[in-house]
Design a protein around this motif. Structure first.
Motif, short mmCIF file in Angstrom:
data_model
loop_
_atom_site.label_atom_id
_atom_site.label_comp_id
_atom_site.label_asym_id
_atom_site.label_seq_id
_atom_site.Cartn_x
_atom_site.Cartn_y
_atom_site.Cartn_z
N ALA A 5 5.89 -2.49 -8.77
CA ALA A 5 6.53 -1.96 -9.81
C ALA A 5 7.93 -1.41 -9.05
O ALA A 5 9.17 -1.78 -9.68
CB ALA A 5 6.02 -0.60 -10.44
N GLU A 6 8.02 -0.89 -7.90
CA GLU A 6 9.37 -0.31 -7.45
C GLU A 6 10.00 -1.39 -6.89
O GLU A 6 11.40 -1.40 -7.05
CB GLU A 6 8.68 0.44 -6.02
N GLU A 16 -1.37 -7.99 -8.58
CA GLU A 16 -0.49 -7.12 -9.23
C GLU A 16 0.88 -7.98 -9.79
O GLU A 16 1.29 -7.67 -10.66
CB GLU A 16 0.11 -6.29 -8.12
N GLU A 48 -4.14 1.73 -6.42
CA GLU A 48 -3.08 1.88 -7.45
C GLU A 48 -1.96 2.09 -6.72
O GLU A 48 -0.87 1.44 -7.33
CB GLU A 48 -3.09 3.28 -8.15
N GLU A 49 -1.84 2.06 -5.43
CA GLU A 49 -0.61 2.26 -4.59
C GLU A 49 0.00 0.86 -4.77
O GLU A 49 1.30 0.73 -4.79
CB GLU A 49 -0.88 2.61 -2.96
N SER A 67 0.00 -1.36 -7.05
CA SER A 67 0.68 -1.48 -8.52
C SER A 67 1.86 -0.75 -8.45
O SER A 67 3.02 -1.35 -8.98
CB SER A 67 -0.23 -0.97 -9.27
N GLY A 68 2.11 0.57 -7.68
CA GLY A 68 3.24 1.23 -7.68
C GLY A 68 4.35 0.49 -6.85
O GLY A 68 5.49 0.51 -7.18
#
Lengths: 340, 340
Positions: free
Chosen positions: A232-233, A258, A225-226, A228-229
């Motif tokens: 997003a950032e 992603e 998930e990292e 993905s984050g």
């Protein structure tokens, strides 16, 4: 021709002691070993490989050590390319191979020690390089032959290293992106203690600084998930980055997936580039610009260096640096000025 | 029990000639070889594997044969997964491995014969299955141990095969797509003579026919312009296909890249599914629905079956079928009715 007996006489030890030094027997003291080796060097003694093998029950097998036998590691095309080229060199020299299957460092150490103690291998190729590696310490302590496919971590180390110059490779790739017009390039690195990642981050940072740009490094674990984050950032950063360099192909695959899901199109919305060419970079959506690190050459040099060392234990342990080159594909292109 | 001497007498040659025929010595003429082999068959002579090994110094090495050592083959995660699991079983049983590096069938045959004649391996695992394979004929003719990871092509064959039921696997995947609402599903197959592709095409065709749908199979070579042409053709078909099943992951990667370039979005414009799960299917854009064929189990069974046979040459050569299952990901979803 100089024989073991001649060496034994000059070194003032029993012939069996000389044999043990040649076969790296652990029961020989360092002092005796050094003395016998010195005499062997002085007299120009060369062990007869075939004869030695008959006596010492050599396995004619080379052990290949992976940092972990996880899927993410073994399905990495870098591993496959290196493995195949080592296998080829081994086969051509009548060696076979065994591959480590440990999932972590502690297991790997016992696996290595078991292979050594059961005489299953004559030497190892480590397909990674890391600081304070207990496997390296162990092999050095018993004077067992090995070659490291990775970075020479200490200038004082007297081992054989086969590597690219990853600082230079990352510097060149970053410089190439800067020349396309990018002013905001981020680097996404696998978080790890392995030297290759650190060097690529370093080369990227240097190229940015030299061009008066601010380096921005994100760290995460591939396949989580990292990533993905992180994407997003990146989408919310101002000014928004126009390019992402990833520390390796597997992380790059994650980033592509992603970007696709978060609807950033390559190369129009953002551009990407990574390290190590493979079928997967060539067939990616879109095909990826990469640094070719020539894994086949790395593997072939590692295999032949180890075999040469097994046959000539007195040889100078020279390290080899394989050059790299950039392969341009449609994930990168000259950047048009954008109003943000 | 029939001995080499009995064969030599009947064939009217020296016993050493019979030995040479058995070990495929190059200095034996084709005429003599054929004559001796015919007599061996007539008399029902079987070389005693264990006795031969005692004499010939076992290597404790297993040879792994690839249909070709091309990048497209070796970078295929199926190959890597199988290789790693065979390696693990071998290591656990104190065997090492050598991997073939030939780029075509003719080279492979000489490579195999060289490995046999230099006593470099005790047995082989063939990572492919094809009709009239000269490698299989050769190994059978000298009664050399091998296991095939692939399809049993003749019901009369008395060899060890490890395989999935690929007809069933393709049938189930196609049926799954039909149940999502698809009425126009095309299949893109690697054009080849290998059994696995044929079986997957067959299973797909059967499922289509059973549902009253028309099967439509395209053939091409992965990594070529052909795939681009196939996608262009699919775009113009009326009614337009709503799903593509590909014969394997590598072909699927190509298809994804072409769909991306020709601006067909998955799963909204078209849906995709393929065979063999890997990191690359999981991280694809978008993640791909696949049939899990359990390559680790295939590899582990192939390795342990061969080793069991080497230790117990009298054993019954049983074949093993590993089951398959569908992993659903976002490349497929229930189909909404569309006006075309």
């Amino acid at each position: 021709m100089i024989t073991i007996k001649d060496v034994a006489k000059r070194a003032d030890v029993a012939p069996s002691t000389v044999s043990r030094v040649i076969s790296n027997h652990p029961a020989i003291s360092e002092k005796t070993r050094d003395k016998v080796r010195r005499v062997m060097d002085e007299m120009g003694y060369m062990p007869n490989v075939s004869a030695r093998r008959l006596v010492t029950k050599q396995s004619n097998t080379i052990g290949l050590l992976l940092k972990t036998a996880s899927k993410e590691m073994t399905q990495n095309p870098f591993f496959t390319d290196v493995l195949m080229s080592i296998s080829k060199v081994c086969k051509d020299n009548h060696y076979s191979t065994v591959v480590s299957t440990s999932m972590n460092e502690q297991e790997l150490l016992s696996e290595v020690s078991e292979l050594v103690n059961s005489n299953a291998v004559d030497g190892f190729i480590l397909l990674y390089s890391k600081s304070n590696d207990p496997v390296v310490s162990y092999l050095q302590s018993i004077n067992f032959p090995f070659v490291i496919l990775g970075k020479k971590l200490s200038p004082l180390s007297n081992e054989i290293y086969i590597d690219n110059d990853n600082v230079m490779a990352a510097y060149q790739l970053t410089d190439y992106m800067i020349n396309l017009g990018h002013k905001n390039i981020v680097f996404i690195a696998e978080n790890s203690t392995y030297a290759v990642n650190e060097d690529r981050v370093l080369g990227y940072s240097r190229a940015c600084q030299q061009a008066g740009l601010m380096p921005e490094v994100f760290e995460g674990a591939a396949g989580t998930e990292e990533v993905s984050g992180i994407i997003a950032e990146i989408k919310t950063m101002l000014p928004r980055p126009t390019a992402i360099i990833t520390s390796d192909s597997m992380m790059n695959l994650n980033v592509l997936s992603e970007l696709y899901q978060q609807q950033l199109r390559i190369p129009d919305d953002i551009q990407t580039a990574t390290f190590n060419d493979s079928y997967f970079n060539e067939s990616a959506c879109p095909p990826q610009t990469v640094v070719n690190i020539y894994p086949e050459s790395l593997g072939a040099e590692a295999g032949s260096s180890l075999i040469e060392y097994l046959n000539h234990p007195e040889m100078i342990k020279r390290s080899i640096i394989i050059p790299t080159s950039i392969i341009e594909r449609s994930s990168t292109k000259p950047l048009k000025e954008r109003v943000l």
